[in-house]
Design a protein around this motif. Structure first.
Motif, short mmCIF file in Angstrom:
data_model
loop_
_atom_site.label_atom_id
_atom_site.label_comp_id
_atom_site.label_asym_id
_atom_site.label_seq_id
_atom_site.Cartn_x
_atom_site.Cartn_y
_atom_site.Cartn_z
N PRO A 42 0.83 -1.21 0.00
CA PRO A 42 0.00 0.00 0.00
C PRO A 42 0.86 1.26 0.00
O PRO A 42 2.01 1.25 0.41
CB PRO A 42 -0.78 -0.12 1.32
CG PRO A 42 0.10 -0.95 2.19
CD PRO A 42 0.79 -1.92 1.28
N SER A 43 0.29 2.34 -0.48
CA SER A 43 0.94 3.65 -0.43
C SER A 43 0.02 4.62 0.28
O SER A 43 -1.20 4.44 0.31
CB SER A 43 1.27 4.15 -1.84
OG SER A 43 0.08 4.28 -2.61
N PHE A 44 0.58 5.67 0.87
CA PHE A 44 -0.19 6.59 1.70
C PHE A 44 0.21 8.02 1.41
O PHE A 44 1.34 8.30 0.99
CB PHE A 44 0.04 6.30 3.19
CG PHE A 44 -0.24 4.88 3.59
CD1 PHE A 44 -1.51 4.50 3.97
CD2 PHE A 44 0.75 3.92 3.56
CE1 PHE A 44 -1.79 3.20 4.32
CE2 PHE A 44 0.50 2.62 3.90
CZ PHE A 44 -0.78 2.25 4.28
N HIS A 45 -0.69 8.93 1.66
CA HIS A 45 -0.37 10.35 1.67
C HIS A 45 -1.17 11.02 2.77
O HIS A 45 -2.28 10.61 3.10
CB HIS A 45 -0.65 11.01 0.32
CG HIS A 45 -2.11 11.02 -0.08
ND1 HIS A 45 -2.73 9.91 -0.63
CD2 HIS A 45 -3.06 11.99 0.01
CE1 HIS A 45 -3.99 10.20 -0.89
NE2 HIS A 45 -4.24 11.44 -0.50
N PHE A 217 -1.36 -6.66 5.99
CA PHE A 217 -0.15 -5.90 6.29
C PHE A 217 -0.18 -5.41 7.73
O PHE A 217 -1.23 -4.98 8.23
CB PHE A 217 0.00 -4.72 5.35
CG PHE A 217 0.39 -5.10 3.95
CD1 PHE A 217 1.70 -5.42 3.64
CD2 PHE A 217 -0.56 -5.13 2.93
CE1 PHE A 217 2.06 -5.78 2.36
CE2 PHE A 217 -0.21 -5.49 1.64
CZ PHE A 217 1.11 -5.82 1.35
N ILE A 218 0.96 -5.49 8.39
CA ILE A 218 1.08 -5.12 9.80
C ILE A 218 1.89 -3.83 9.90
O ILE A 218 2.96 -3.71 9.29
CB ILE A 218 1.80 -6.24 10.59
CG1 ILE A 218 1.08 -7.57 10.37
CG2 ILE A 218 1.88 -5.89 12.07
CD1 ILE A 218 1.97 -8.77 10.59
N HIS A 270 9.61 -8.42 7.11
CA HIS A 270 9.60 -6.97 6.99
C HIS A 270 9.41 -6.55 5.55
O HIS A 270 10.07 -7.07 4.64
CB HIS A 270 10.90 -6.39 7.54
CG HIS A 270 10.92 -4.90 7.60
ND1 HIS A 270 11.56 -4.12 6.67
CD2 HIS A 270 10.35 -4.03 8.47
CE1 HIS A 270 11.41 -2.84 6.96
NE2 HIS A 270 10.68 -2.76 8.05
N SER A 271 8.50 -5.61 5.31
CA SER A 271 8.19 -5.17 3.95
C SER A 271 8.83 -3.84 3.61
O SER A 271 9.54 -3.72 2.61
CB SER A 271 6.67 -5.07 3.76
OG SER A 271 6.34 -4.47 2.53
N SER A 272 8.62 -2.82 4.44
CA SER A 272 9.13 -1.49 4.14
C SER A 272 9.10 -0.63 5.38
O SER A 272 8.60 -1.04 6.43
CB SER A 272 8.31 -0.84 3.01
OG SER A 272 6.95 -0.69 3.41
N ASN A 282 8.18 15.98 4.15
CA ASN A 282 7.03 15.52 3.38
C ASN A 282 5.74 15.93 4.07
O ASN A 282 5.76 16.42 5.20
CB ASN A 282 7.08 13.99 3.22
CG ASN A 282 8.37 13.53 2.55
OD1 ASN A 282 8.72 14.02 1.48
ND2 ASN A 282 9.07 12.60 3.20
N ASP A 283 4.63 15.70 3.41
CA ASP A 283 3.33 16.11 3.96
C ASP A 283 2.71 15.08 4.88
O ASP A 283 1.58 15.23 5.30
CB ASP A 283 2.34 16.42 2.83
CG ASP A 283 2.69 17.69 2.09
OD1 ASP A 283 3.33 18.55 2.70
OD2 ASP A 283 2.33 17.81 0.90
N ASP A 284 3.43 13.96 5.18
CA ASP A 284 2.82 12.93 6.01
C ASP A 284 2.87 13.29 7.48
O ASP A 284 2.18 12.69 8.30
CB ASP A 284 3.48 11.57 5.78
CG ASP A 284 4.99 11.61 5.89
OD1 ASP A 284 5.50 12.49 6.60
OD2 ASP A 284 5.65 10.76 5.27
N HIS A 285 3.71 14.26 7.87
CA HIS A 285 3.73 14.76 9.25
C HIS A 285 3.99 13.67 10.27
O HIS A 285 3.41 13.67 11.36
CB HIS A 285 2.41 15.47 9.59
CG HIS A 285 2.27 16.81 8.93
ND1 HIS A 285 1.60 17.85 9.49
CD2 HIS A 285 2.73 17.28 7.75
CE1 HIS A 285 1.63 18.90 8.68
NE2 HIS A 285 2.33 18.57 7.60
#
Length: 287
Positions: A42-45, A217-218, A270-272, A282-285
């Motif tokens: 997955p990706s997040f913003h 995903f954990i 472990h994935s990432s 970045n904007d993820d704060h």
């Protein structure tokens, strides 16, 4: 977990006598078996933030520690000193289902997290008793996990975080300064659905909150061995000298980019890593 299926060299796939619709379905089906059914990373913003307020020393029992829901939509609220409240969203009524008196250890002793499994069994990380206490939704106490201080299976130093996956496997954050109760020195302990010890999550320092999404995903908050959460609760109890050690660790951790979110696959590999370094670049704060 992503799996691959390979055909033998002599295998021939024929679309005939299928129609176009059937052929497309089979092609899609085979591609998904080759590359996994939606098991892409997955990706997040970052979207937004909202200030929830804060607790204080005058009313420790009013501090909400954790919230979860059962299969019927009832909400269970774990407080720091007033037990567990059950909220019925239909009648909009609260009731105490698991009582607790701050400073006494008869029912709960410094509870730090709550999670409800697929069978509507309430699990509470009770750090003071070194155990995971289990209750029915009406507050009846069941057999607990642990209860003794140590470094062997089913022994805890200080359980303070809980999460279940869709298969009812239990993830427990257990920490005592910088050591853990698992034999391979992990700090997030994984128990099978029958509550037997399975393994630990690697590649993590001082874990905070846990979350498992619908794809398996954990996600584990990683404070990189900088924060001891018992210090935070000592601060809430009036030990303001603890702030002298907490503040520089937090500031240094932010400036060094040490605080992260570790992502694991459903097989516990472990994935990432999700990070925000340099701080606020970045904007993820993430701080």
């Amino acid at each position: 977990m992503k799996q691959s299926y390979f055909t033998s060299p002599g295998f021939t796939f024929r679309l005939q006598p299928f129609g176009a619709t059937t052929a497309l379905f089979l092609l899609f089906f085979l591609l998904n078996f080759s590359f996994g059914f939606g098991q892409t990373e997955p990706s997040f913003h970052w979207l937004d933030d909202y200030v929830l307020g804060s607790g204080g020393l005058d009313d420790e029992g009013g501090i909400v520690i954790s919230v979860d829901t059962d299969s019927e939509g009832n909400v269970y609220v774990l407080t720091y000193g007033s037990g567990v409240y059950k909220y019925d969203p239909y009648t909009e009524e609260y009731e105490v289902v698991i009582p607790d008196i701050y400073g006494e250890s008869d029912d709960l002793n410094n509870p730090l997290d709550l999670a409800i499994d697929n069978n509507d069994i309430i699990h509470i990380a009770d750090s003071g008793s070194k155990s995971i206490k289990r209750f029915t939704t009406d507050g009846t106490e069941l057999e607990k996990i642990g209860g003794s201080f140590g470094s062997y299976e089913n022994e805890f130093f200080e359980p303070r975080g809980l999460e279940f996956d869709s298969d009812n496997n239990l993830y427990i954050v257990d920490a005592y300064i910088l050591i853990s109760n698992a034999e391979n020195n992990g700090e997030v302990l994984v128990f099978n659905k029958d509550l037997t010890f399975n393994s630990t999550l690697e590649n993590i320092g001082s874990p905070g909150s846990l979350f498992v999404d619908k794809s398996g995903f954990i996600y584990a908050v990683d404070y990189a061995d900088r924060l001891k959460f018992t210090d935070i609760f000592e601060l809430l109890n009036g030990n303001f000298l603890v702030a002298l050690t907490l503040r520089p660790q937090i500031i240094e951790g932010i400036n060094s980019g040490d605080f992260k979110i570790q992502v694991y696959n459903s097989d516990l590999s472990h994935s990432s890593t999700i990070s925000d370094f340099p701080a606020n670049s970045n904007d993820d704060h993430i701080q």
